[in-house]
Design a protein around this motif. Structure first.
Motif, PDB file in Angstrom:
ATOM      1  N   GLN A 157       0.427  -1.116   0.226  1.00 15.52           N
ATOM      2  CA  GLN A 157      -0.155   0.087  -0.208  1.00 15.52           C
ATOM      3  C   GLN A 157       0.872   1.066   0.253  1.00 15.52           C
ATOM      4  N   GLU A 213      -1.565  10.434  -6.934  1.00 15.18           N
ATOM      5  CA  GLU A 213      -3.223   9.807  -6.622  1.00 15.18           C
ATOM      6  C   GLU A 213      -3.348  10.458  -5.558  1.00 15.18           C
ATOM      7  N   ARG A 214      -4.463   9.183  -4.312  1.00 17.34           N
ATOM      8  CA  ARG A 214      -4.510   9.521  -3.012  1.00 17.34           C
ATOM      9  C   ARG A 214      -4.001   8.463  -2.615  1.00 17.34           C
ATOM     10  N   ASP A 216      -3.040   5.527   0.728  1.00 18.30           N
ATOM     11  CA  ASP A 216      -3.001   4.466   1.898  1.00 18.30           C
ATOM     12  C   ASP A 216      -3.994   4.854   3.210  1.00 18.30           C
ATOM     13  N   SER A 233      -5.664  14.386   1.073  1.00 17.16           N
ATOM     14  CA  SER A 233      -4.622  13.197   0.329  1.00 17.16           C
ATOM     15  C   SER A 233      -5.049  11.929   0.188  1.00 17.16           C
ATOM     16  N   ARG A 235      -7.018   8.113   0.455  1.00 15.11           N
ATOM     17  CA  ARG A 235      -8.139   7.965  -0.692  1.00 15.11           C
ATOM     18  C   ARG A 235      -9.413   7.318   0.884  1.00 15.11           C
ATOM     19  N   PRO A 236     -11.057   7.520   0.116  1.00 23.33           N
ATOM     20  CA  PRO A 236     -12.121   6.947   1.141  1.00 23.33           C
ATOM     21  C   PRO A 236     -11.366   6.047   1.880  1.00 23.33           C
ATOM     22  N   GLY A 238      -9.652   5.714   4.110  1.00 18.63           N
ATOM     23  CA  GLY A 238      -8.273   5.552   4.601  1.00 18.63           C
ATOM     24  C   GLY A 238      -7.837   6.471   6.407  1.00 18.63           C
ATOM     25  N   THR A 261     -16.048  10.681   3.659  1.00 24.03           N
ATOM     26  CA  THR A 261     -14.678   9.833   2.928  1.00 24.03           C
ATOM     27  C   THR A 261     -14.222   8.361   4.186  1.00 24.03           C
TER      28      THR A 261
END
Length: 321
Positions: A157, A213-214, A216, A233, A235-236, A238, A261
């Motif tokens: 990740q 990209e976002r 983890d 920064s 991700r949903p 995270g 998120t």
């Protein structure tokens, strides 16, 4: 004995109250012992102590320092675990409400000798120098717990480390890379970003930059200056793991992003004796070593503190005796 200590706090000019001089030999309570200190590393906690953060005037003079490596009373090479649990406490020392670190209630480790609980001593592997071992109990243990105990992240990740050049941040890069994470970093200068890439970071970005990209997970030790970037920064689903806030404790929470998120915000503090033992073993087995920016004699402590205060770091600052 020679020591680095503070007698009067100065919130606005911490270096002005840093003292290097003679202090009394340590007092040794029942169940404690003494360590002849060979090396001790500098941490932001020591700067905070000079400012009087967590260290009131009535506990001064106080010898600074939260970690060390040296020789026990029998001449064995040892590493000192910096978290001191209250008498009778069992289990995770970091959850003890009455826990403390050296240089808070008890005299610290920046001295020729220090008194420590016997259970706080671990054998130092021959593969590690005293200077390397002295980096582990605070900054590197903090990074180990953040990554491997508190984050819930898995190898493979992507992890963003905010503030690439500090002691905890460099430990996060090296440990994360060794464990198979994809490690991204932010840094304020091109020099700091380049140094992180040399340590094994996969990519380095300017502070606050939009990422490809976002991620983890985000490892946070900076606080107010980077918090919004950390939240944006992820991700949903995270996770942010925070173990410090060197630029301030009161950022905007951005709760709308947190709940919408479904982000996790996880606190982390230091680590347990067992975790330190695992970290020491990991270094011995894998060949991973703490990144040392500079080694200085204890008498030149002011230079080391100045480097940290001004942000002139690329790893740990170590004082040797």
């Amino acid at each position: 004995m020679r020591a680095v200590f503070v007698s009067t706090p100065s919130p606005d000019d911490p270096l002005s109250v840093l003292e290097v001089g003679d202090r009394p030999e340590p007092e040794v309570p029942d169940g404690w012992t003494t360590v002849q200190v060979e090396a001790v590393s500098l941490n932001h906690h020591d700067l905070f102590s000079l400012r009087g953060v967590g260290l009131p005037q009535e506990r001064m003079p106080m010898i600074l320092g939260t970690d060390a490596a040296g020789l026990d009373e029998d001449g064995n090479e040892v590493v000192v675990h910096g978290v001191v649990a209250s008498p009778g406490w069992t289990g995770d020392e970091t959850l003890d409400p009455k826990r403390t670190l050296f240089s808070e209630l008890y005299q610290g480790t920046m001295a020729e000798r220090v008194a420590v609980p016997r259970r706080n001593l671990l054998p130092k592997p021959a593969e590690l120098s005293f200077a390397e071992a002295a980096c582990l109990p605070t900054a590197w243990l903090t990074a180990y717990r953040m990554l491997f105990v508190r984050s819930g992240l898995r190898p493979g990740q992507t992890v963003l480390v905010q503030g690439a050049s500090g002691g905890v941040a460099t430990a996060l890069v090296v440990l994360g890379r060794a464990a198979g994470y994809r490690v991204w970093v932010t840094g304020r200068s091109e020099e700091k970003r380049a140094a992180a890439l040399e340590l094994g970071a996969d990519q380095a970005f300017e502070t606050g930059a939009r990422l490809p990209e976002r991620v983890d997970g985000v490892m946070e030790t900076v606080g107010k200056a980077t918090w919004s970037h950390s939240v944006r920064s992820l991700r949903p689903g995270g996770v942010i793991v925070t173990s410090g806030a060197t630029t301030g404790y009161d950022p905007g929470a951005e709760l709308n992003r947190v709940f919408f998120t479904q982000l996790s915000v996880v606190g982390s503090t230091m680590g347990t004796r067992d975790e330190l033992e695992s970290l020491v073993r990991m270094c011995a087995v894998t060949g991973v070593r703490p990144v040392i920016d500079v080694e200085l004699p204890l008498e030149e402590a002011c230079e080391g503190f100045s480097r940290m205060l001004e942000g002139r770091t690329a790893g740990k600052i170590v004082f040797t005796l």
